[in-house]
Design a protein around this motif. Sequence first.
Motif, mmCIF file in Angstrom:
data_model
loop_
_atom_site.group_PDB
_atom_site.id
_atom_site.type_symbol
_atom_site.label_atom_id
_atom_site.label_comp_id
_atom_site.label_asym_id
_atom_site.label_seq_id
_atom_site.Cartn_x
_atom_site.Cartn_y
_atom_site.Cartn_z
ATOM 1 N N SER A 47 0.858 -1.192 0.000
ATOM 2 C CA SER A 47 0.000 0.000 0.000
ATOM 3 C C SER A 47 0.893 1.240 0.000
ATOM 4 C CB SER A 47 -0.910 -0.017 1.220
ATOM 5 O OG SER A 47 -0.153 -0.295 2.377
ATOM 6 N N TRP A 48 1.427 1.540 -1.189
ATOM 7 C CA TRP A 48 2.505 2.527 -1.269
ATOM 8 C C TRP A 48 2.138 3.927 -0.770
ATOM 9 C CZ3 TRP A 48 1.761 6.766 -4.308
ATOM 10 C CH2 TRP A 48 0.771 6.665 -5.295
ATOM 11 N N PRO A 49 0.875 4.395 -0.916
ATOM 12 C CA PRO A 49 0.648 5.763 -0.419
ATOM 13 C C PRO A 49 0.942 5.922 1.070
ATOM 14 C CG PRO A 49 -1.161 5.068 -1.825
ATOM 15 C CD PRO A 49 -0.344 3.853 -1.552
ATOM 16 N N SER A 50 0.736 4.859 1.837
ATOM 17 C CA SER A 50 1.026 4.954 3.273
ATOM 18 C C SER A 50 2.516 5.013 3.551
ATOM 19 C CB SER A 50 0.479 3.745 4.018
ATOM 20 O OG SER A 50 -0.739 3.350 3.520
ATOM 21 N N PHE A 51 3.321 4.628 2.561
ATOM 22 C CA PHE A 51 4.764 4.547 2.818
ATOM 23 C C PHE A 51 5.478 5.851 2.495
ATOM 24 C CE2 PHE A 51 4.459 -0.236 1.635
ATOM 25 C CZ PHE A 51 3.761 -0.471 2.805
ATOM 26 N N ILE A 52 4.749 6.809 1.923
ATOM 27 C CA ILE A 52 5.413 8.024 1.446
ATOM 28 C C ILE A 52 6.006 8.832 2.602
ATOM 29 C CG2 ILE A 52 4.989 10.269 0.367
ATOM 30 C CD1 ILE A 52 3.066 8.836 -1.506
ATOM 31 N N ILE A 53 5.244 8.947 3.699
ATOM 32 C CA ILE A 53 5.683 9.823 4.796
ATOM 33 C C ILE A 53 7.015 9.364 5.371
ATOM 34 C CG2 ILE A 53 5.064 10.716 7.060
ATOM 35 C CD1 ILE A 53 2.821 11.558 5.494
ATOM 36 N N VAL A 54 7.098 8.080 5.701
ATOM 37 C CA VAL A 54 8.331 7.600 6.337
ATOM 38 C C VAL A 54 9.492 7.679 5.336
ATOM 39 C CG1 VAL A 54 9.429 5.602 7.383
ATOM 40 C CG2 VAL A 54 7.108 6.214 8.029
ATOM 41 N N THR A 55 9.214 7.403 4.065
ATOM 42 C CA THR A 55 10.259 7.540 3.037
ATOM 43 C C THR A 55 10.779 8.976 3.009
ATOM 44 O OG1 THR A 55 9.070 5.906 1.733
ATOM 45 C CG2 THR A 55 10.749 7.188 0.595
ATOM 46 N N PHE A 56 9.845 9.919 3.030
ATOM 47 C CA PHE A 56 10.209 11.340 3.015
ATOM 48 C C PHE A 56 11.037 11.706 4.240
ATOM 49 C CE2 PHE A 56 9.086 15.578 4.578
ATOM 50 C CZ PHE A 56 9.555 16.352 3.543
ATOM 51 N N GLU A 57 10.566 11.298 5.419
ATOM 52 C CA GLU A 57 11.277 11.675 6.650
ATOM 53 C C GLU A 57 12.688 11.098 6.650
ATOM 54 O OE1 GLU A 57 10.018 13.839 8.618
ATOM 55 O OE2 GLU A 57 7.915 13.771 8.023
ATOM 56 N N LEU A 58 12.840 9.854 6.189
ATOM 57 C CA LEU A 58 14.180 9.261 6.207
ATOM 58 C C LEU A 58 15.078 9.893 5.150
ATOM 59 C CD1 LEU A 58 13.492 5.526 7.015
ATOM 60 C CD2 LEU A 58 14.407 7.289 8.478
ATOM 61 N N PRO B 176 -0.732 6.319 11.106
ATOM 62 C CA PRO B 176 -0.234 7.700 11.270
ATOM 63 C C PRO B 176 0.552 7.872 12.564
ATOM 64 C CG PRO B 176 -2.594 7.689 10.802
ATOM 65 C CD PRO B 176 -2.190 6.266 10.978
ATOM 66 N N LEU B 177 0.251 7.078 13.575
ATOM 67 C CA LEU B 177 0.984 7.235 14.830
ATOM 68 C C LEU B 177 2.445 6.846 14.639
ATOM 69 C CD1 LEU B 177 -1.673 5.885 17.328
ATOM 70 C CD2 LEU B 177 -1.210 8.222 16.648
ATOM 71 N N LEU B 178 2.691 5.876 13.766
ATOM 72 C CA LEU B 178 4.078 5.507 13.493
ATOM 73 C C LEU B 178 4.742 6.572 12.618
ATOM 74 C CD1 LEU B 178 6.097 3.272 14.132
ATOM 75 C CD2 LEU B 178 5.758 2.480 11.824
ATOM 76 N N TRP B 179 3.981 7.163 11.700
ATOM 77 C CA TRP B 179 4.546 8.261 10.904
ATOM 78 C C TRP B 179 5.026 9.357 11.839
ATOM 79 C CZ3 TRP B 179 -0.255 8.975 7.213
ATOM 80 C CH2 TRP B 179 -0.432 7.790 6.472
ATOM 81 N N ASP B 180 4.232 9.590 12.876
ATOM 82 C CA ASP B 180 4.569 10.617 13.853
ATOM 83 C C ASP B 180 5.901 10.325 14.537
ATOM 84 O OD1 ASP B 180 3.398 12.978 14.423
ATOM 85 O OD2 ASP B 180 2.368 12.288 16.212
ATOM 86 N N VAL B 181 6.127 9.055 14.868
ATOM 87 C CA VAL B 181 7.396 8.682 15.496
ATOM 88 C C VAL B 181 8.553 9.102 14.600
ATOM 89 C CG1 VAL B 181 8.814 6.737 16.240
ATOM 90 C CG2 VAL B 181 6.362 6.760 16.736
ATOM 91 N N PHE B 182 8.418 8.805 13.309
ATOM 92 C CA PHE B 182 9.498 9.139 12.379
ATOM 93 C C PHE B 182 9.600 10.649 12.181
ATOM 94 C CE2 PHE B 182 9.349 4.690 11.571
ATOM 95 C CZ PHE B 182 10.605 4.365 11.131
ATOM 96 N N VAL C 76 1.475 15.381 12.253
ATOM 97 C CA VAL C 76 0.736 15.438 13.515
ATOM 98 C C VAL C 76 -0.764 15.557 13.229
ATOM 99 C CG1 VAL C 76 0.305 16.843 15.562
ATOM 100 C CG2 VAL C 76 2.644 16.364 14.878
ATOM 101 N N SER C 77 -1.120 16.375 12.223
ATOM 102 C CA SER C 77 -2.543 16.529 11.921
ATOM 103 C C SER C 77 -3.119 15.242 11.325
ATOM 104 C CB SER C 77 -2.762 17.705 10.984
ATOM 105 O OG SER C 77 -2.517 17.329 9.653
ATOM 106 N N PHE C 78 -2.271 14.427 10.669
ATOM 107 C CA PHE C 78 -2.743 13.136 10.147
ATOM 108 C C PHE C 78 -3.180 12.210 11.281
ATOM 109 C CE2 PHE C 78 -0.149 13.167 5.929
ATOM 110 C CZ PHE C 78 -1.064 14.055 5.406
ATOM 111 N N ASP C 79 -2.560 12.352 12.452
ATOM 112 C CA ASP C 79 -2.997 11.542 13.599
ATOM 113 C C ASP C 79 -4.504 11.675 13.774
ATOM 114 O OD1 ASP C 79 -0.398 10.909 14.052
ATOM 115 O OD2 ASP C 79 -0.130 12.264 15.750
ATOM 116 N N PHE C 80 -5.015 12.867 13.440
ATOM 117 C CA PHE C 80 -6.450 13.126 13.575
ATOM 118 C C PHE C 80 -7.170 12.875 12.252
ATOM 119 C CE2 PHE C 80 -4.034 15.833 16.399
ATOM 120 C CZ PHE C 80 -4.608 15.567 17.621
ATOM 121 N N ALA C 81 -6.628 13.499 11.191
ATOM 122 C CA ALA C 81 -7.368 13.547 9.926
ATOM 123 C C ALA C 81 -7.552 12.172 9.297
ATOM 124 C CB ALA C 81 -6.657 14.482 8.954
#
Lengths: 177, 455
Positions: free
Chosen positions: A93-104, B160-166, B242-247
């Motif tokens: 589910s690639w759209p969910s992976f974009i954020i962590v890819t971006f942050e790293l 999203p909570l894991l995205w927040d960690v990163f 952070v807003s994704f945690d909600f949205a």
Amino acid sequence: MKTTPIYGMMAEFDSPSDLVAAAHKTHDAGYKKIDAYSPFPIEDLAEAIRCTNHVPLVTLIGACIGGLSGYLLQYWVAVVTYPINVGGRPYHSWPSFIIVTFELTILFGGISAVFGMLALNGLPMPYHPVFNVPRFAMATKDRFFLIIFSSDPKYSPAGVRQFLESLGPRSISEVPS
Amino acid sequence: MEDVAVENQKAPVIQPGYTFGTVTDKISAIVLTRPTSTGWFVGFGVGFMITMMMLFAIGYLVVKGTGIWGINIPIGWGFAIVNFVWWIGIGHAGTLISAILLLLRQSWRNSINRFAEAMTLFAVASAGIFPLIHTGRPWLAYWMFPYPNTMNYWPQFRSPLLWDVFAVSTYFTISLLFWFIGLVPDLATLRDRSQNRAAQIIYGMLALGWRGSARHWHRYESAYLLLAGLATPLVLSVHTVVSFDFAISIVPGWHTTIFPPYFVAGAIYSGFAMVLMLAIPIRKLYALEDFITDRHLQNSAKVMLATGWIVAYGYGIEAFMGWYSGNRYDAFTLWNRLHGPYAFLYYLLLACNIFIPQLLWIRKLRTSTVGLFLVALVILVGMWLERFVIIVMSLHRDFLTSSWGMYYPTRWDWMTYIGTIGMFLTAMFLFVRILPMISIFEMRTLLPEAEVKAE
């Protein structure tokens, strides 16, 4: 008689304009192994003493590694080693992976920029011969220094001193290594 | 740099008459020679005691569990997440000042970026405490990171909570690097100017042997710019995440697309308020009016006005969508905000974030430090209320009336929240005492004599 090896000859200037002009003249006079010291960054100075800069390349490589490893890590976790079926949605589910890819990407890029810059500059280096010149403490306040290293093929103590004097410095010091 | 010579009608970025030497002396003397004042000890002592209170509250929490807080289903987030979002938001102004204004060549940032970055670090550190202790078992927090383990378990990257960690850990790391790398040349100045052997060694080690070589400066400038370029999308992404945690959830009042921009604007809004609340007393106490001039205060006030209107637009769209969506749960969320048991907080929020800050249009108020300080305080309260309204008022009455509830914070909630303010202040007090709070080398570049004249 045992003599201390000489690291170079250093001239002190009062203003950034004097230093930039002196650096240009020194380079034009054929001295290639030179460096300049200033209390703040001076763009023209970097040009005058011909600097190389690989920091952008290092940062780019770091950012690419970060982005790739971020995406591949998520792919491997979500598809290969720990697949979880959530309502029949695809594992990849690639759209969910974009954020962590971006942050790293940012994280690795930033770390590469900082540590790459330090490594290319040879820092940390607590001891350096230029610190042997007492007046050099002013280089972090309001004085500007130019050095010709003794490794320069044209270096001769008398010749270099005479040349630096022609630049009208405030003082000239020999730097023991 | 042509923007050094400021037009006459504006207050200058730095008062005329300073030289490389006097700028250096003035800023480094605060750290090196100025005797520590009684006021500093009092402020530090009070902050330290409040920090101890926080440690006590956290210690008791570890012993008893999160039941000592006011949280319970349906309001499982409560103060911990309200405070987390508030603190993270405050941090954003520091990165905005240091990175975005650097890229935009706003040289007025040079005298406030250092302590704004320090503010970011301490705010993010305060923020980080909350989700950590909210997990209930903070000693297992490392389970959130992906690492090979004997449980054969991996984190859920779709959450999203894991995205927040990163996002938050990247943000803290990059902010720390940005702050430290900016400090290195100034640490070298302190090393060379200190008369005290211990200070020389400590500053010397931290300065990494910086000697101001033109080659080093060249790479340094390039790394600094790249870091600013990386931090700019990062800071926008952090509050978005952070807003994704909600949205990303489906709770009415949370499930909305306006959240990312509205959260980012709110973050900068509250962050500039905190910058003003720190800058106004600091410049007075340390006589730095020549460096942090009225121009800085007025520019910050204008940024607050602009971001305040984006936030107001966010509130407007939230209310509009409550009606326009035709969704009865969204409509009820709006009704509940206006007429529910927490309605007074919503009206207070509108007053603090929209109506009172409009006073900043008055030039007289923008140029009065007391007035600015008070408006900044009101905005900080307002932004805290905003997060309370979003989190508690959405959760306490969702889809089923049978699962409605109320949330009342306990003394432990308050002790932890006030405690982090104490920790933040303690860290700021230590920072102004042991590190140069204004970037000395960047101030030198603002002086007219820094200009290189062509032959």
